[in-house]
Motif scaffolding. Structure first.
Motif, PDB file in Angstrom:
ATOM      1  N   ARG A 280      -4.857  51.763 -58.484  1.00  0.00           N
ATOM      2  CA  ARG A 280      -4.975  51.522 -59.927  1.00  0.00           C
ATOM      3  C   ARG A 280      -3.558  51.394 -60.474  1.00  0.00           C
ATOM      4  NH1 ARG A 280      -8.257  55.054 -63.543  1.00  0.00           N
ATOM      5  NH2 ARG A 280      -9.814  53.464 -64.016  1.00  0.00           N
ATOM      6  N   MET A 281      -3.309  50.321 -61.207  1.00  0.00           N
ATOM      7  CA  MET A 281      -1.943  50.013 -61.621  1.00  0.00           C
ATOM      8  C   MET A 281      -1.339  51.133 -62.460  1.00  0.00           C
ATOM      9  SD  MET A 281      -2.686  47.018 -64.434  1.00  0.00           S
ATOM     10  CE  MET A 281      -3.745  46.131 -63.305  1.00  0.00           C
ATOM     11  N   ILE A 282      -0.033  51.223 -62.413  1.00  0.00           N
ATOM     12  CA  ILE A 282       0.694  52.292 -63.071  1.00  0.00           C
ATOM     13  C   ILE A 282       0.542  52.206 -64.593  1.00  0.00           C
ATOM     14  CG2 ILE A 282       2.894  51.068 -63.328  1.00  0.00           C
ATOM     15  CD1 ILE A 282       4.275  53.638 -62.302  1.00  0.00           C
ATOM     16  N   ALA A 283       0.449  53.344 -65.253  1.00  0.00           N
ATOM     17  CA  ALA A 283       0.448  53.376 -66.709  1.00  0.00           C
ATOM     18  C   ALA A 283       1.849  53.103 -67.227  1.00  0.00           C
ATOM     19  CB  ALA A 283      -0.034  54.737 -67.209  1.00  0.00           C
ATOM     20  N   THR A 284       1.950  52.628 -68.459  1.00  0.00           N
ATOM     21  CA  THR A 284       3.248  52.517 -69.102  1.00  0.00           C
ATOM     22  C   THR A 284       3.456  53.722 -70.012  1.00  0.00           C
ATOM     23  OG1 THR A 284       2.509  51.356 -71.094  1.00  0.00           O
ATOM     24  CG2 THR A 284       2.943  50.012 -69.144  1.00  0.00           C
ATOM     25  N   GLY A 333       9.961  52.250 -69.805  1.00  0.00           N
ATOM     26  CA  GLY A 333       8.595  52.693 -69.983  1.00  0.00           C
ATOM     27  C   GLY A 333       7.599  52.102 -69.007  1.00  0.00           C
ATOM     28  N   VAL A 334       8.082  51.392 -67.992  1.00  0.00           N
ATOM     29  CA  VAL A 334       7.184  50.701 -67.060  1.00  0.00           C
ATOM     30  C   VAL A 334       7.426  51.116 -65.613  1.00  0.00           C
ATOM     31  CG1 VAL A 334       6.448  48.449 -66.172  1.00  0.00           C
ATOM     32  CG2 VAL A 334       7.000  48.715 -68.609  1.00  0.00           C
ATOM     33  N   HIS A 335       8.689  51.191 -65.201  1.00  0.00           N
ATOM     34  CA  HIS A 335       9.009  51.413 -63.796  1.00  0.00           C
ATOM     35  C   HIS A 335       9.230  52.898 -63.497  1.00  0.00           C
ATOM     36  CE1 HIS A 335      10.013  47.133 -64.387  1.00  0.00           C
ATOM     37  NE2 HIS A 335       9.592  47.015 -63.139  1.00  0.00           N
TER      38      HIS A 335
END
Length: 477
Positions: A280-284, A333-335
């Motif tokens: 499941r893709m990472i949250a920001t 806020g993404v990586h």
């Protein structure tokens, strides 16, 4: 909609009842800790298993003596560059790096130093464009293998040899975006996913290739599926982190394309005997992401549905974990954030997600777990708790919920080493085992502070506490 809890539990139940569907045959790592002979010198960088980016070798002739026994070997190699797996698969950003491109792998039964003796060409590789890859060679009656390059080899980080005599299937390719390029490769970790699995299940030594590419999206992966299958199609599992670039901005306008692309990737993998496992893709962190965006939940629902409809093992839930731990995300806020342990958390989350496959395999063979391999709680302990509280360690604490949400604390403590004096901070009652690259426990200590007596070198410290455990790389001088 189907809940994430139901999806995970269904996938786990499937793994337990249909363990043979995802059966993992061990492929023993036979190169761990052996010297790499580079002409008149030797190096331990290439076989220490740590995949640390500051160490690399650029020799054009490298030989290894793994000894007689295996009739087939898999040779994995990993190069540095800018940490992207390929340099030209995406137009979103540029990548650089020199792969190990044009070379021969030679074998010998009678060499004494990696140069003398009789040598036979096992395989010739021409024009390889990717930074991590594995190839299989015949090795019956041989004891040495040697990589001889025609041109610039770039920066080689690691070379691993696995015994494939019994048709090993513990082989993994970690496909991903910049999230994986940074978190799984670029950022240092206390232990890789492969090391965590090995410490829990000593009979397994996963062959792990890292394939993150910054800026890539699912459409570009589909456009380059031929290359993915050519250079990473001879592994059994694709561990996939994908979708952040498809879902960028928080809208759902690209949802249908993303879903179609992911199904194409799944179908292509299965057609080549590969089992895909999708995270499941990472949250920001909306407080820091440009425009304050967060992943649209429809993308998470799509991943859950793809996993259920295709009867795939469940991948890690990066979204839930990182939404609860925004401090593990960087300034954009993404990586994942290297300084706070974002990459470490990704390795541990992948390991936790994959452990049911190994647990099911062990259960099907009725082999009791080794007392020296209890890196984390047993599966009964992982699924027995209905509530949990976080321990106050020095880095990320991974949380898993009750039987369907898998809650139990998993703390990564801080280990300090000064010469031979070792201190484990943030914990009171611990057991610390010092383990060499071959997986042998050399010392055990029931104290958070002690003096190690092992020879100088690189080791793993396995730290156990009540209900949890973790590992840390240490160097004794």
């Amino acid at each position: 909609m189907k809940t994430r809890q139901a999806t995970i539990f269904a996938a786990f139940s499937c793994a337990l009842t249909l363990g043979t569907s995802f059966a993992i045959t061990p492929n023993k790592l036979v190169s761990a800790g052996i010297p790499a002979h580079t002409g008149s010198t030797t190096s331990d960088y290439l076989t220490d298993g740590f995949l640390t980016n500051w160490k690399n070798v650029s020799a054009k002739d490298i030989a290894f003596n793994v000894g007689q026994g295996p009739s087939k070997l898999r040779i994995n190699w990993e190069s540095f560059g800018d940490c992207a797996w390929a340099t030209n698969f995406t137009t979103g950003c540029s990548h650089s790096g020199t792969p190990l491109s044009n070379f021969k792998i030679m074998t010998s039964a009678n060499s004494t130093n990696g140069v003398d003796g009789d040598w036979t060409e096992a395989i010739k590789i021409s024009g390889n464009p990717v930074m991590a890859r594995g190839v299989d060679i015949d090795f019956a009656g041989k004891s040495w293998f040697r990589i001889v390059s025609d041109g610039d080899v770039g920066q080689i980080l690691e070379i691993e040899a696995f015994d494939m005599t019994n048709g090993g299937t513990d082989t993994w390719f970690f496909m991903g975006t910049s999230i994986s390029q940074m978190g799984i490769k670029q950022q240092d970790t206390d232990s890789t996913t492969a090391q965590i699995i090995h410490a829990k299940f000593p009979e397994y030594t996963p062959a792990m290739l890292r394939g993150g590419i910054g800026c890539i999206n699912s459409t570009e992966v589909v456009e380059h599926l031929k290359e993915y299958l050519e250079y990473a199609g001879n592994v059994k599992y694709w561990a996939i982190e994908m979708g952040t670039n498809d879902a960028w901005g928080g809208g759902d306008w690209n949802l249908q394309t993303f879903t179609k692309n992911m199904q194409t990737i799944i179908d292509s993998a299965k057609a080549h005997g590969i089992t895909p496992i999708i995270a499941r893709m990472i949250a920001t962190n909306p407080a820091k992401s440009d425009g304050g965006w967060q992943v649209n939940p429809k993308f998470l629902e799509a991943i859950d549905k793809l996993t259920a409809d295709n009867k795939l093992p469940a991948g890690p839930d990066f979204y839930t974990y990182f939404s609860k731990h925004p401090e593990l995300l960087g300034d954009d806020g993404v990586h994942p954030n290297a300084s706070t342990g974002g990459g470490k958390a990704m390795h541990h989350l992948w390991a936790e997600a994959l452990m049911p496959l190994y647990e099911a395999e062990r259960s099907s063979s009725s082999e009791p777990p080794s007392s020296s391999s209890e890196l984390v709680s047993s599966s009964n302990e992982l699924f027995s708790s209905s509530s949990s509280s976080e321990s106050q360690g020095d880095s990320a604490t991974i949380i898993f919920k009750n039987k369907t949400e898998r809650i139990s604390s998993f703390t990564i403590p801080k280990v300090s080493v000064h010469n031979r004096n070792i201190l484990v901070s943030g914990l009171s009652q611990v057991q610390v085992d010092i383990v060499n690259p071959f997986g042998q426990v050399l010392e055990s200590h029931n104290s958070a502070q002690f003096r190690a007596n092992v020879p100088a070198g690189h080791y793993l410290a396995i730290i156990r506490g009540k209900g949890f455990a973790s590992t840390a790389k240490i160097t004794i001088k």
